[in-house]
Design an enzyme around this catalytic site. Structure first.
Site, PDB file in Angstrom:
ATOM      1  N   ARG A 235      -0.957  -6.009 -67.707  1.00  0.00           N
ATOM      2  CA  ARG A 235      -1.602  -4.685 -67.764  1.00  0.00           C
ATOM      3  C   ARG A 235      -0.549  -3.658 -67.379  1.00  0.00           C
ATOM      4  O   ARG A 235       0.307  -3.921 -66.520  1.00  0.00           O
ATOM      5  CB  ARG A 235      -2.772  -4.582 -66.781  1.00  0.00           C
ATOM      6  CG  ARG A 235      -4.076  -5.183 -67.263  1.00  0.00           C
ATOM      7  CD  ARG A 235      -4.746  -4.390 -68.386  1.00  0.00           C
ATOM      8  NE  ARG A 235      -5.989  -4.993 -68.825  1.00  0.00           N
ATOM      9  CZ  ARG A 235      -6.098  -5.905 -69.805  1.00  0.00           C
ATOM     10  NH1 ARG A 235      -5.030  -6.304 -70.455  1.00  0.00           N
ATOM     11  NH2 ARG A 235      -7.270  -6.384 -70.140  1.00  0.00           N
ATOM     12  N   GLU A 264      -2.558   3.908 -70.812  1.00  0.00           N
ATOM     13  CA  GLU A 264      -2.869   3.559 -72.189  1.00  0.00           C
ATOM     14  C   GLU A 264      -3.992   4.422 -72.776  1.00  0.00           C
ATOM     15  O   GLU A 264      -5.013   4.581 -72.098  1.00  0.00           O
ATOM     16  CB  GLU A 264      -3.322   2.086 -72.164  1.00  0.00           C
ATOM     17  CG  GLU A 264      -2.991   1.333 -73.383  1.00  0.00           C
ATOM     18  CD  GLU A 264      -3.143  -0.173 -73.146  1.00  0.00           C
ATOM     19  OE1 GLU A 264      -2.394  -0.738 -72.343  1.00  0.00           O
ATOM     20  OE2 GLU A 264      -4.030  -0.746 -73.780  1.00  0.00           O
ATOM     21  N   HIS A 282      -0.554  -2.947 -77.526  1.00  0.00           N
ATOM     22  CA  HIS A 282      -1.536  -3.863 -76.919  1.00  0.00           C
ATOM     23  C   HIS A 282      -2.093  -4.853 -77.954  1.00  0.00           C
ATOM     24  O   HIS A 282      -3.290  -4.860 -78.243  1.00  0.00           O
ATOM     25  CB  HIS A 282      -2.666  -3.071 -76.243  1.00  0.00           C
ATOM     26  CG  HIS A 282      -3.359  -3.852 -75.158  1.00  0.00           C
ATOM     27  ND1 HIS A 282      -3.924  -3.271 -74.050  1.00  0.00           N
ATOM     28  CD2 HIS A 282      -3.584  -5.188 -75.010  1.00  0.00           C
ATOM     29  CE1 HIS A 282      -4.462  -4.203 -73.285  1.00  0.00           C
ATOM     30  NE2 HIS A 282      -4.267  -5.372 -73.842  1.00  0.00           N
ATOM     31  N   GLY A 284      -1.399  -8.301 -77.783  1.00  0.00           N
ATOM     32  CA  GLY A 284      -1.205  -9.664 -77.260  1.00  0.00           C
ATOM     33  C   GLY A 284      -2.076 -10.709 -77.922  1.00  0.00           C
ATOM     34  O   GLY A 284      -1.603 -11.764 -78.341  1.00  0.00           O
TER      35      GLY A 284
HETATM   36  P1  NAP Z   1      -5.572 -16.032 -65.337  1.00  0.00           P
HETATM   37  O1  NAP Z   1      -5.634 -17.423 -65.877  1.00  0.00           O
HETATM   38  O2  NAP Z   1      -6.585 -15.597 -64.353  1.00  0.00           O
HETATM   39  O3  NAP Z   1      -4.100 -15.844 -64.749  1.00  0.00           O
HETATM   40  C1  NAP Z   1      -3.728 -14.854 -63.872  1.00  0.00           C
HETATM   41  C2  NAP Z   1      -2.985 -15.494 -62.705  1.00  0.00           C
HETATM   42  O4  NAP Z   1      -2.512 -14.449 -61.867  1.00  0.00           O
HETATM   43  C3  NAP Z   1      -3.887 -16.347 -61.850  1.00  0.00           C
HETATM   44  O5  NAP Z   1      -3.743 -17.690 -62.208  1.00  0.00           O
HETATM   45  C4  NAP Z   1      -3.447 -16.060 -60.423  1.00  0.00           C
HETATM   46  O6  NAP Z   1      -2.688 -17.066 -59.845  1.00  0.00           O
HETATM   47  C5  NAP Z   1      -2.424 -14.957 -60.566  1.00  0.00           C
HETATM   48  N1  NAP Z   1      -2.673 -13.905 -59.589  1.00  0.00           N
HETATM   49  C6  NAP Z   1      -3.746 -13.096 -59.493  1.00  0.00           C
HETATM   50  N2  NAP Z   1      -3.596 -12.247 -58.467  1.00  0.00           N
HETATM   51  C7  NAP Z   1      -2.396 -12.541 -57.914  1.00  0.00           C
HETATM   52  C8  NAP Z   1      -1.676 -12.015 -56.826  1.00  0.00           C
HETATM   53  N3  NAP Z   1      -2.167 -11.008 -56.088  1.00  0.00           N
HETATM   54  N4  NAP Z   1      -0.466 -12.543 -56.548  1.00  0.00           N
HETATM   55  C9  NAP Z   1       0.017 -13.561 -57.274  1.00  0.00           C
HETATM   56  N5  NAP Z   1      -0.610 -14.100 -58.317  1.00  0.00           N
HETATM   57  C10 NAP Z   1      -1.810 -13.598 -58.628  1.00  0.00           C
HETATM   58  O7  NAP Z   1      -5.626 -14.998 -66.507  1.00  0.00           O
HETATM   59  P2  NAP Z   1      -4.981 -15.099 -67.971  1.00  0.00           P
HETATM   60  O8  NAP Z   1      -5.978 -15.586 -68.932  1.00  0.00           O
HETATM   61  O9  NAP Z   1      -3.662 -15.802 -67.884  1.00  0.00           O
HETATM   62  O10 NAP Z   1      -4.726 -13.535 -68.242  1.00  0.00           O
HETATM   63  C11 NAP Z   1      -3.873 -12.785 -67.411  1.00  0.00           C
HETATM   64  C12 NAP Z   1      -3.918 -11.322 -67.733  1.00  0.00           C
HETATM   65  O11 NAP Z   1      -3.242 -11.077 -68.952  1.00  0.00           O
HETATM   66  C13 NAP Z   1      -5.322 -10.743 -67.970  1.00  0.00           C
HETATM   67  O12 NAP Z   1      -5.957 -10.415 -66.753  1.00  0.00           O
HETATM   68  C14 NAP Z   1      -5.029  -9.524 -68.806  1.00  0.00           C
HETATM   69  O13 NAP Z   1      -4.833  -8.392 -67.983  1.00  0.00           O
HETATM   70  C15 NAP Z   1      -3.723  -9.869 -69.501  1.00  0.00           C
HETATM   71  N6  NAP Z   1      -3.860 -10.047 -70.960  1.00  0.00           N
HETATM   72  C16 NAP Z   1      -3.224  -9.193 -71.808  1.00  0.00           C
HETATM   73  C17 NAP Z   1      -3.288  -9.381 -73.161  1.00  0.00           C
HETATM   74  C18 NAP Z   1      -2.587  -8.449 -74.110  1.00  0.00           C
HETATM   75  O14 NAP Z   1      -3.100  -8.204 -75.181  1.00  0.00           O
HETATM   76  N7  NAP Z   1      -1.419  -7.953 -73.794  1.00  0.00           N
HETATM   77  C19 NAP Z   1      -4.047 -10.432 -73.698  1.00  0.00           C
HETATM   78  C20 NAP Z   1      -4.704 -11.283 -72.818  1.00  0.00           C
HETATM   79  C21 NAP Z   1      -4.596 -11.083 -71.444  1.00  0.00           C
HETATM   80  P3  NAP Z   1      -3.172 -18.409 -59.135  1.00  0.00           P
HETATM   81  O15 NAP Z   1      -3.643 -19.276 -60.251  1.00  0.00           O
HETATM   82  O16 NAP Z   1      -1.904 -18.877 -58.515  1.00  0.00           O
HETATM   83  O17 NAP Z   1      -4.252 -18.048 -58.168  1.00  0.00           O
HETATM   84  C1  GLV Z   2      -6.393  -8.216 -73.407  1.00  0.00           C
HETATM   85  O1  GLV Z   2      -5.626  -7.455 -72.922  1.00  0.00           O
HETATM   86  C2  GLV Z   2      -7.311  -9.009 -72.665  1.00  0.00           C
HETATM   87  O2  GLV Z   2      -7.410  -8.842 -71.435  1.00  0.00           O
HETATM   88  O3  GLV Z   2      -7.987  -9.831 -73.299  1.00  0.00           O
END
Ligand code: NAP
Ligand code: GLV
Ligand code: GLV
Length: 316
Positions: A235, A264, A282, A284
Site C-alpha cells: 500500500r 492514490e 495499482h 497487482g
Molecule cells: P497477508 O498474508 O496477511 O500478509 C501480510 C503479512 O504482513 C502478514 O503475514 C504479517 O506477517 C505481516 N505483517 C503485518 N503487520 C506487520 C507488522 N507490523 N510487522 C511485520 N510484519 C507484519 O496478506 P497478503 O495476501 O500477502 O497481502 C498483503 C498486502 O498486499 C495486502 O494487505 C494489500 O495491501 C497488498 N496487496 C496489493 C495488491 C496490488 O494490487 N498492488 C494486490 C494484493 C494485495 P506474519 O505472518 O509474520 O504475522
Molecule cells: C489490492 O490491492 C488488494 O488489496 O487486493
C-alpha cells in the site's frame, strides 16, 4: 431477497449469482461514488460489495442500520473501519489467495523492469535514439546472486520470496512470525534495520495498519545502500512518499518501482520525471484469472453470510 449495494458496474457475468439471488443496486459509473453517495445508497441495504477505493468509515457504517456484511473486492481492507463494523455485528470479508500469484508476479516484473531499466530503454528506443549496440548501453544489475529483502512475508511476500530464490537470489525477510517454509529454501529472518542495510532490492508486502504506516521514511532511506532498489506493491502509505522522492532525487537510493501510492490516485509529481522510477496504476492483481476469481469470492462471501453461514474469507 436481501438488498445489496454494489459500488462498481462489474461485468454481469462476474457477479451473476448475486444479481439472481438478491435485489442489487449497482452503481452505474466506473468512477468512485462520493462518500455522500455511498451513505445515501447503503441505507436499508443488507450487504455492500465495495472496492478498495471506497472508504467504509464509521460515518458510513452509522448510516447502514440493516447492514450485515461488507464484502471488499480486495485482500487489503484498510479502506474499512473493521473494528467499528465488527462492534456493530457486521461481518467483513475479503478475497485473499486467488490474487497471490498475480501480485507476486507483478512485484517480480517490477524488479526486472527496474534493475534492467526496461521502461527507460523502451522510451530511448521509441525516441529513435538507438544507434547501434554499445558495450555500456543501459547497464543494469542481475537478480541472481543479489540479496532481496522481503518486508512482510505473508501470502504474497512468501510467494515473491520463493520466486526470487528459484531465480538465484538470497532472501532476507522481516515479518512478525518465523516462516519455516521460506527458511527451508534458504531465506533468513532479520530485523528491519538489518534488511534495509544488507538488501540490494527491497520489496514491500505488508498490509497498511497503524503499525506499518510510513514504515519506510527518511530514517530508513538513510540505512539503505546507494545501490538499493525499492519495490512497493503493498500500500502507498507504507512509504513516506515525500521522503522517497527526496531519497531518489539525492541519489540516496538507486531506484524505485511503485504500484501503489500514498494519496492514490495522486502521485508526488517529481516522481513522474525520474528515469529510475517505474510506475504502474495499482495493477497487482490485474489478471483475468485473479480479477474474475475475486468477484466470485466476493459474491460468495455475501451470499453465505446472508444465509447465516460462514463466508469463505472473514477478516479477523
Ligand atoms: P497477508 O498474508 O496477511 O500478509 C501480510 C503479512 O504482513 C502478514 O503475514 C504479517 O506477517 C505481516 N505483517 C503485518 N503487520 C506487520 C507488522 N507490523 N510487522 C511485520 N510484519 C507484519 O496478506 P497478503 O495476501 O500477502 O497481502 C498483503 C498486502 O498486499 C495486502 O494487505 C494489500 O495491501 C497488498 N496487496 C496489493 C495488491 C496490488 O494490487 N498492488 C494486490 C494484493 C494485495 P506474519 O505472518 O509474520 O504475522
Ligand atoms: C489490492 O490491492 C488488494 O488489496 O487486493
Ligand atoms: C549480444 O547480443 C551478444 O551477442 O553478446
Amino acid at each position: 431477497m436481501a438488498k445489496v449495494f454494489i459500488t462498481y458496474p462489474f461485468s454481469e457475468d462476474w457477479i451473476k449469482e448475486l444479481l439472481e439471488k438478491h435485489d442489487c443496486e449497482v452503481y452505474p459509473e466506473t468512477s468512485p461514488p462520493t462518500i455522500d453517495e455511498i451513505k445515501k445508497r447503503i441505507k436499508k441495504k443488507d450487504a455492500i460489495l465495495c472496492l478498495l477505493r471506497d472508504p467504509i468509515t464509521r460515518e458510513v457504517i452509522d448510516e447502514a442500520s440493516a447492514l450485515k456484511v461488507i464484502s471488499n473486492y480486495a485482500v487489503g481492507y484498510d479502506n474499512i473501519d473493521v473494528e467499528y463494523a465488527i462492534s456493530k455485528g457486521i461481518v467483513v470479508t475479503n478475497t485473499p489467495d486467488i490474487l497471490t500469484n498475480a501480485t507476486a508476479e507483478l512485484a517480480l516484473s517490477l524488479v526486472f523492469a527496474l534493475i534492467r531499466r526496461i521502461v527507460e530503454a523502451d522510451k530511448f528506443t521509441r525516441e529513435g535514439r538507438f544507434e547501434g549496440w554499445l558495450p555500456e548501453l543501459f547497464l543494469g544489475m542481475e537478480l541472481s546472486g543479489s540479496t532481496v529483502g522481503v518486508v512482510g512475508a505473508g501470502r504474497i511476500g512468501s510467494s515473491f520470496a520463493e520466486k526470487v530464490m528459484k531465480l538465484g537470489a538470497n532472501v532476507l525477510y522481516f515479518s512478525r512470525r518465523r516462516k519455516v517454509h521460506l527458511e527451508k529454501l534458504g531465506a533468513r529472518m532479520v530485523e528491519l534495520e538489518e534488511l534495509l542495510k544488507k538488501s540490494d532490492i527491497i520489496s514491500l508486502h505488508l498490509p497498511l495498519t497503524g503499525e506499518t504506516h510510513h514504515i519506510i521514511g527518511e530514517k530508513e532511506f538513510q540505512m539503505m545502500g546507494r545501490n538499493t532498489f525499492l519495490v512497493n506493491t503493498g500500500r502507498g502509505a507504507l512509504i513516506d512518499e515525500v521522503a522517497l522522492a527526496e531519497a531518489l532525487a539525492s541519489g540516496r537510493i538507486a531506484g524505485a518501482a511503485l504500484d501503489v501510492y500514498e494519496y492514490e490516485p495522486g502521485i508526488t509529481t517529481s516522481l513522474l520525471k525520474m528515469d529510475n522510477v517505474v510506475l504502474t496504476p495499482h495493477i497487482g492483481s490485474a489478471t483475468y484469472r485473479a480479477r474474475k476469481g475475486m468477484a466470485e469470492i466476493a459474491v460468495k462471501n455475501i451470499i453465505l453470510t446472508l444465509e447465516g453461514k460462514e463466508p469463505l474469507y472473514r477478516v479477523k
